[in-house]
Design an enzyme around this catalytic site. Structure first.
Site, short mmCIF file in Angstrom:
data_model
loop_
_atom_site.label_atom_id
_atom_site.label_comp_id
_atom_site.label_asym_id
_atom_site.label_seq_id
_atom_site.Cartn_x
_atom_site.Cartn_y
_atom_site.Cartn_z
CE LYS A 67 34.39 -13.58 57.42
NZ LYS A 67 34.58 -13.37 56.01
CG ASP A 103 38.25 -12.98 54.36
OD1 ASP A 103 38.29 -14.57 54.28
OD2 ASP A 103 37.43 -12.46 55.13
#
Ligand code: ATR
Length: 282
Positions: A67, A103
């Site tokens: 990420k 997220d």
């Protein structure tokens, strides 16, 4: 006509539920896409992205441990990816790579839309100060709780995270501490963003954290109740949720970024819950 191609890139990636989730979204919204799981070598994230683009890839989800690299690879960052310092969604545009982080939005949708939480004016405790915690900070502060407390095993890491989001805090009291200092405090919502559940452990929390009606939320999920949720139940929390809804909601947000249409999530969450409970699942 060739299908628009998408993928989840990670290492490991075989366990990922994203191919199932996105195929359900595609069927539901009548979008002609393919979605695959791509295992990238630990030192080969950039090359894997380049090869996938060359094969006609239009976008990708990015998972552990890439990420931060996905964030670094972007030509254009959304404000939430910039704040998180990490990206889980890439869109390959003609003029470069757009990176976003869905997220936090996924967590908020699960809390507010699926679980019916009202966050404004509440006291929230966020456990953990790693990438998972950082990724949800901005949307949590945007929900205007009265207070947001970050507690972490390593206190300096919690203090650093709070410090870096202080300018986004608005009227929210944002503070940080170690676990022991939570003693004597009560919260409306306790979110576990540590990776402790991965090793079957729960953060060592003092008793009495859960106010009446408080929700214990684990960003992890699994076939069995996570160690954090089991500990929360023992500590008197009456409302408990794992992170399966967040997983599906962050995927829906990615799908929206790629396809311009937001899928319905309820049936997909139910489908995954069923798959998780089935004896055939690992
Ligand atoms: P992630 O991207 O999943 O957040 P990370 O950046 O490695 O991964 O962060 C892991 C988080 O889980 C950290 O907050 C870590 O605490 P430390 O900063 O003190 O290491 C926390 N964590 C991991 N295992 C834990 C455990 N057994 N008990 C409590 N906290 C734990």
């Amino acid at each position: 006509m060739s299908l628009d191609r998408y993928a989840v890139i990670g290492n490991p990636v075989a366990h990922s539920r994203s191919p199932l989730i996105h195929s359900l979204f595609a069927r539901q919204t009548h979008q002609a896409i393919s979605y695959e799981a791509l295992l990238a070598p630990l030192d080969g994230f950039k090359a894997t992205v380049a090869a996938f683009r060359a094969r006609g890839g239009r976008g990708a989800n990015v998972t552990v441990p890439f990420k931060l690299e996905a964030h670094a690879l972007a030509d254009c960052l959304s404000p939430r990816a910039a704040a998180a310092g990490a990206a889980n969604t890439l869109r390959f545009d003609d003029d470069g790579i757009f990176a976003d982080n869905t997220d936090g939005a996924g967590l908020l949708r699960d809390l507010v839309d699926n679980l019916g939480c009202r966050l404004e004016g509440t006291a929230i405790l966020l456990l953990g100060a790693g990438g998972a915690a950082r990724g949800v900070m901005l949307p949590l502060l945007d929900a205007a709780p009265a207070s947001l407390t970050i507690a972490n095993r390593s206190e300096p890491r919690a203090l650093e995270l709070a410090q870096s989001f202080q300018r986004h805090a608005g009227k929210t009291t944002l503070d940080a501490c170690g676990f022991a200092a939570l003693s004597g405090h009560r919260y409306d919502l306790v979110i576990n963003a540590t990776s402790a559940s991965l090793s079957g452990e729960a953060p060592p929390l003092p008793a009495g954290l859960y106010g009446p009606g408080a929700l214990a939320y684990d960003m992890m999920y699994g076939r069995n109740e996570t160690a954090f949720l089991a500990a929360a139940r023992r500590a008197g929390a009456k409302r408990l949720s794992d992170g399966l809804g967040m997983l599906v909601e962050q995927a829906a947000e990615s799908f929206l970024i790629w396809r311009g249409v937001r899928p319905q999530t309820r049936s997909v969450i139910e489908n995954l819950r069923g798959a998780l409970r089935s004896p055939a699942e690992p």
